[in-house]
Design a protein around this motif. Structure first.
Motif, PDB file in Angstrom:
ATOM      1  N   GLU A 111     -69.137 -98.204  11.458  1.00  0.00           N
ATOM      2  CA  GLU A 111     -68.864 -97.222  10.303  1.00  0.00           C
ATOM      3  C   GLU A 111     -69.452 -97.707   9.144  1.00  0.00           C
ATOM      4  OE1 GLU A 111     -64.728 -95.799   8.259  1.00  0.00           O
ATOM      5  OE2 GLU A 111     -64.902 -95.938  10.343  1.00  0.00           O
TER       6      GLU A 111
ATOM      7  N   LYS B  71     -66.189 -93.211  20.613  1.00  0.00           N
ATOM      8  CA  LYS B  71     -66.089 -93.318  19.036  1.00  0.00           C
ATOM      9  C   LYS B  71     -67.421 -93.020  18.328  1.00  0.00           C
ATOM     10  CE  LYS B  71     -64.907 -97.639  18.954  1.00  0.00           C
ATOM     11  NZ  LYS B  71     -64.807 -98.979  18.951  1.00  0.00           N
TER      12      LYS B  71
ATOM     13  N   ASP C 254     -69.324 -90.281  18.492  1.00  0.00           N
ATOM     14  CA  ASP C 254     -69.306 -88.896  17.877  1.00  0.00           C
ATOM     15  C   ASP C 254     -68.486 -88.950  16.532  1.00  0.00           C
ATOM     16  OD1 ASP C 254     -70.690 -86.464  17.916  1.00  0.00           O
ATOM     17  OD2 ASP C 254     -68.837 -85.616  18.727  1.00  0.00           O
ATOM     18  N   ASP C 255     -67.290 -89.597  16.453  1.00  0.00           N
ATOM     19  CA  ASP C 255     -66.684 -89.565  15.116  1.00  0.00           C
ATOM     20  C   ASP C 255     -67.386 -90.194  14.061  1.00  0.00           C
ATOM     21  OD1 ASP C 255     -64.527 -88.080  16.103  1.00  0.00           O
ATOM     22  OD2 ASP C 255     -63.484 -89.808  16.768  1.00  0.00           O
TER      23      ASP C 255
ATOM     24  N   SER D 215     -69.959 -88.489  12.344  1.00  0.00           N
ATOM     25  CA  SER D 215     -69.707 -87.404  11.350  1.00  0.00           C
ATOM     26  C   SER D 215     -69.692 -87.888  10.021  1.00  0.00           C
ATOM     27  CB  SER D 215     -68.290 -87.016  11.855  1.00  0.00           C
ATOM     28  OG  SER D 215     -67.393 -87.748  11.484  1.00  0.00           O
TER      29      SER D 215
END
Length: 187
Positions: A114, A149, A151-152, A155
């Motif tokens: 992330e 995780k 795909d999240d 986003s």
């Protein structure tokens, strides 16, 4: 699903597949992009391979790391560690690369979490590679596998996202534009 075919020279050599055969398979699968990666060859060999791919394939051609060969392809993809060889600060490295990789060319970088995706949102890149989705035989030293995780995290990106690392043709994602597949094309 859009296909981004990763042509890793080491994988080709290991499996006894010619570059011509790989390009033929990628074209048959309607690959929109071919990325040529060779971590072990000198720049003149990589240049020869890019020229050969260009003769066989009229889609987007990306070279891994060898930004000095940008004139022979449509763009360059650089991983985090290779960006740090340009400048320890990734955003500075991308800015430096953009002086070589003009705006009419594609610039992509690898991301793995992330934090790297959010940092990439502030950079002048066309897409990010995000992963690894699964363990893979073509990449060494994978620190973490994102699995579901991915795909999240995808986003969160303002850029196009290419899922990397162990991706298969039948994988399903909601926030991913490209499936990057290397050895999976050869099975």
């Amino acid at each position: 699903m859009k296909l981004y075919a990763l042509c890793d020279q080491g994988m080709l050599d290991k499996k006894g597949i010619s570059l011509e055969e790989f390009v033929k398979i990628a074209k048959k699968q309607n690959a929109e992009i071919i990325q040529y990666r060779n971590k072990d060859a000198d720049i003149s060999f990589i240049k020869q391979q890019l020229i050969l791919i260009r003769k066989l394939y009229d889609g987007f051609l990306i070279v891994n790391d060898a930004y000095e060969l940008i004139d022979y392809c449509d763009g360059v993809h650089v991983g985090q560690e290779d960006l740090k060889k340009i400048d320890e600060e990734i955003s500075k490295a991308v800015s430096i690369l953009r002086t070589v990789v003009s705006e009419d060319k594609i610039l992509g970088i690898s991301t793995h979490n992330e934090e790297e995706v959010l940092n990439a949102n502030k950079m002048d890149v066309n897409y990010i590679g995000l992963g690894a989705y699964r363990e893979t035989e073509t990449k060494r030293d994978i620190d973490s596998v994102l699995g579901a995780k991915l795909d999240d995290i995808a986003s969160l990106s303002k850029h196009l996202v290419a899922a990397i690392g162990g991706v298969k043709l039948d994988d399903k994602f909601n926030n991913v534009t490209y499936h990057v597949i290397g050895s999976g094309l050869l099975k």
